[in-house]
Design a protein around this motif. Structure first.
Motif, mmCIF file in Angstrom:
data_model
loop_
_atom_site.group_PDB
_atom_site.id
_atom_site.type_symbol
_atom_site.label_atom_id
_atom_site.label_comp_id
_atom_site.label_asym_id
_atom_site.label_seq_id
_atom_site.Cartn_x
_atom_site.Cartn_y
_atom_site.Cartn_z
ATOM 1 N N PRO A 1 7.745 2.088 -13.094
ATOM 2 C CA PRO A 1 7.850 3.498 -13.503
ATOM 3 C C PRO A 1 9.474 4.026 -13.407
ATOM 4 O O PRO A 1 10.055 3.488 -12.916
ATOM 5 N N LYS A 2 9.596 5.122 -14.145
ATOM 6 C CA LYS A 2 10.773 5.623 -14.313
ATOM 7 C C LYS A 2 11.320 6.173 -12.909
ATOM 8 O O LYS A 2 12.755 5.936 -12.809
ATOM 9 N N GLU A 3 10.475 6.512 -12.135
ATOM 10 C CA GLU A 3 11.166 6.954 -10.615
ATOM 11 C C GLU A 3 11.557 5.533 -9.925
ATOM 12 O O GLU A 3 11.750 5.899 -8.656
ATOM 13 N N GLY A 4 11.188 4.377 -10.271
ATOM 14 C CA GLY A 4 11.426 3.271 -9.393
ATOM 15 C C GLY A 4 10.051 2.848 -8.778
ATOM 16 O O GLY A 4 8.999 3.763 -8.513
ATOM 17 N N PRO A 5 9.994 1.847 -8.015
ATOM 18 C CA PRO A 5 10.958 1.025 -8.070
ATOM 19 C C PRO A 5 10.871 -0.032 -9.315
ATOM 20 O O PRO A 5 9.760 0.187 -9.935
ATOM 21 N N VAL A 6 11.760 -0.927 -9.412
ATOM 22 C CA VAL A 6 11.713 -1.872 -10.623
ATOM 23 C C VAL A 6 10.952 -3.191 -10.070
ATOM 24 O O VAL A 6 11.206 -3.770 -9.156
ATOM 25 N N TYR B 1 5.715 -18.429 -8.578
ATOM 26 C CA TYR B 1 6.320 -17.383 -8.773
ATOM 27 C C TYR B 1 6.627 -16.280 -7.866
ATOM 28 O O TYR B 1 6.029 -16.609 -6.622
ATOM 29 N N ASP B 2 7.757 -15.577 -7.850
ATOM 30 C CA ASP B 2 7.971 -14.478 -6.826
ATOM 31 C C ASP B 2 7.741 -13.197 -7.540
ATOM 32 O O ASP B 2 8.051 -12.907 -8.470
ATOM 33 N N MET B 3 7.370 -11.994 -6.525
ATOM 34 C CA MET B 3 7.351 -10.701 -7.099
ATOM 35 C C MET B 3 8.342 -9.966 -6.312
ATOM 36 O O MET B 3 8.388 -10.047 -5.062
ATOM 37 N N ARG B 4 9.152 -9.104 -6.870
ATOM 38 C CA ARG B 4 9.958 -8.160 -6.164
ATOM 39 C C ARG B 4 10.009 -6.876 -6.477
ATOM 40 O O ARG B 4 9.385 -6.514 -7.666
ATOM 41 N N ALA B 5 10.178 -5.942 -5.522
ATOM 42 C CA ALA B 5 10.522 -4.516 -6.025
ATOM 43 C C ALA B 5 11.656 -4.035 -5.782
ATOM 44 O O ALA B 5 12.124 -4.216 -4.377
ATOM 45 N N THR C 1 13.701 -6.269 -2.744
ATOM 46 C CA THR C 1 12.831 -6.710 -1.831
ATOM 47 C C THR C 1 11.982 -7.775 -2.295
ATOM 48 O O THR C 1 10.772 -7.437 -3.231
ATOM 49 N N ARG C 2 11.656 -8.941 -1.830
ATOM 50 C CA ARG C 2 10.757 -10.006 -2.362
ATOM 51 C C ARG C 2 9.476 -9.745 -1.466
ATOM 52 O O ARG C 2 9.582 -9.416 -0.410
ATOM 53 N N LEU C 3 8.418 -9.511 -2.442
ATOM 54 C CA LEU C 3 7.376 -9.224 -1.889
ATOM 55 C C LEU C 3 6.219 -10.278 -1.450
ATOM 56 O O LEU C 3 5.681 -10.264 -0.480
ATOM 57 N N SER C 4 6.403 -11.250 -2.269
ATOM 58 C CA SER C 4 5.424 -12.458 -2.335
ATOM 59 C C SER C 4 6.126 -13.429 -2.928
ATOM 60 O O SER C 4 6.876 -13.573 -3.856
ATOM 61 N N VAL C 5 5.708 -14.764 -2.536
ATOM 62 C CA VAL C 5 5.790 -16.143 -3.343
ATOM 63 C C VAL C 5 4.432 -16.783 -3.690
ATOM 64 O O VAL C 5 3.605 -17.062 -2.525
ATOM 65 N N SER C 6 4.222 -17.206 -4.507
ATOM 66 C CA SER C 6 2.638 -17.651 -5.138
ATOM 67 C C SER C 6 2.612 -19.055 -5.897
ATOM 68 O O SER C 6 3.683 -19.163 -6.483
ATOM 69 N N LEU C 7 1.856 -19.480 -5.801
ATOM 70 C CA LEU C 7 1.507 -20.791 -6.731
ATOM 71 C C LEU C 7 0.273 -20.385 -7.520
ATOM 72 O O LEU C 7 -0.944 -20.159 -7.022
ATOM 73 N N ALA D 1 2.013 -16.275 -0.463
ATOM 74 C CA ALA D 1 2.608 -16.032 0.854
ATOM 75 C C ALA D 1 3.149 -14.651 0.635
ATOM 76 O O ALA D 1 3.963 -14.446 -0.202
ATOM 77 N N TYR D 2 2.415 -13.488 1.422
ATOM 78 C CA TYR D 2 2.671 -12.040 1.183
ATOM 79 C C TYR D 2 3.942 -11.724 2.227
ATOM 80 O O TYR D 2 3.455 -12.134 3.555
ATOM 81 N N LEU D 3 5.150 -11.143 2.019
ATOM 82 C CA LEU D 3 5.874 -11.177 3.010
ATOM 83 C C LEU D 3 6.205 -9.933 3.710
ATOM 84 O O LEU D 3 6.245 -8.867 2.954
ATOM 85 N N ASP D 4 6.258 -9.925 5.027
ATOM 86 C CA ASP D 4 6.774 -8.696 5.699
ATOM 87 C C ASP D 4 5.735 -7.441 5.443
ATOM 88 O O ASP D 4 6.315 -6.249 5.730
ATOM 89 N N GLY D 5 4.817 -7.810 5.358
ATOM 90 C CA GLY D 5 3.844 -6.360 5.037
ATOM 91 C C GLY D 5 4.221 -5.628 3.788
ATOM 92 O O GLY D 5 3.537 -4.580 3.575
ATOM 93 N N HIS D 6 4.870 -6.336 2.793
ATOM 94 C CA HIS D 6 5.226 -5.214 1.583
ATOM 95 C C HIS D 6 4.241 -5.295 0.585
ATOM 96 O O HIS D 6 4.449 -4.230 0.007
ATOM 97 N N GLU D 7 3.172 -5.917 0.718
ATOM 98 C CA GLU D 7 2.297 -6.042 -0.393
ATOM 99 C C GLU D 7 1.086 -6.452 0.170
ATOM 100 O O GLU D 7 0.780 -7.336 1.075
#
Length: 156
Positions: free
Chosen positions: A65-70, A90-94, A97-103, A124-130
């Protein structure tokens, strides 16, 4: 280091599509086709997308979204069997901040005159971010977008 955690979760989604395994597979392997359906909501506007579809190749998708995050999706293809299977990590970031790493494993199975897609993801969802439930929900929305892509009247 305090505040660090990992939540492991897995889900499997099965979908039937009225298209051949070759056509469903192509929706994942053809850059122009995948860019049409593998994206965030319309209100996010344009995003960066790259697809190097080969074992060891990468896929990159960024937007938000325009207001973020990317939001950033970055994958590496681990195994490809044409018209039958795709395995990628793959990994997902906001932002940074790395949110997760997946297969993820996609199986394309002939089902009558169509295809049963079986998607299994282990994350693997990291540090409660997702929340893993939100990831599954988002994946279901993407598979709905795939259905719309496969229903396009031009058949591409």
């Amino acid at each position: 280091m305090s505040g660090r955690s990992v939540t492991h979760s897995a889900f499997t989604i099965e979908r039937d599509y009225p298209a051949t395994p070759q056509r469903v597979f192509a929706a994942f392997s053809d850059p122009a086709t995948k860019a049409r359906w593998f994206a965030g909501p319309e209100e996010w506007g344009s995003s960066a997308f790259e697809l190097d579809f080969r074992v060891g190749g990468r896929e990159f998708n960024r937007g938000g979204p325009k207001e973020g995050p990317v939001h950033t999706f970055e994958a590496v293809f681990q195994d490809i069997v044409p018209d039958q299977r795709i395995v990628y990590s793959y990994d997902m970031r906001a932002d940074d901040t790395r949110l997760s790493v997946s297969l993820a494993t996609l199986e394309f199975r002939p089902e009558g005159t169509g295809t049963r897609l079986v998607l299994t993801e282990q994350g693997a969802y990291l540090d409660g971010h997702e929340d893993p439930g939100r990831r599954e929900q988002g994946t279901r929305h993407l598979l709905d977008a795939l259905a719309a892509e496969l229903a396009r009247p031009d058949g591409s």
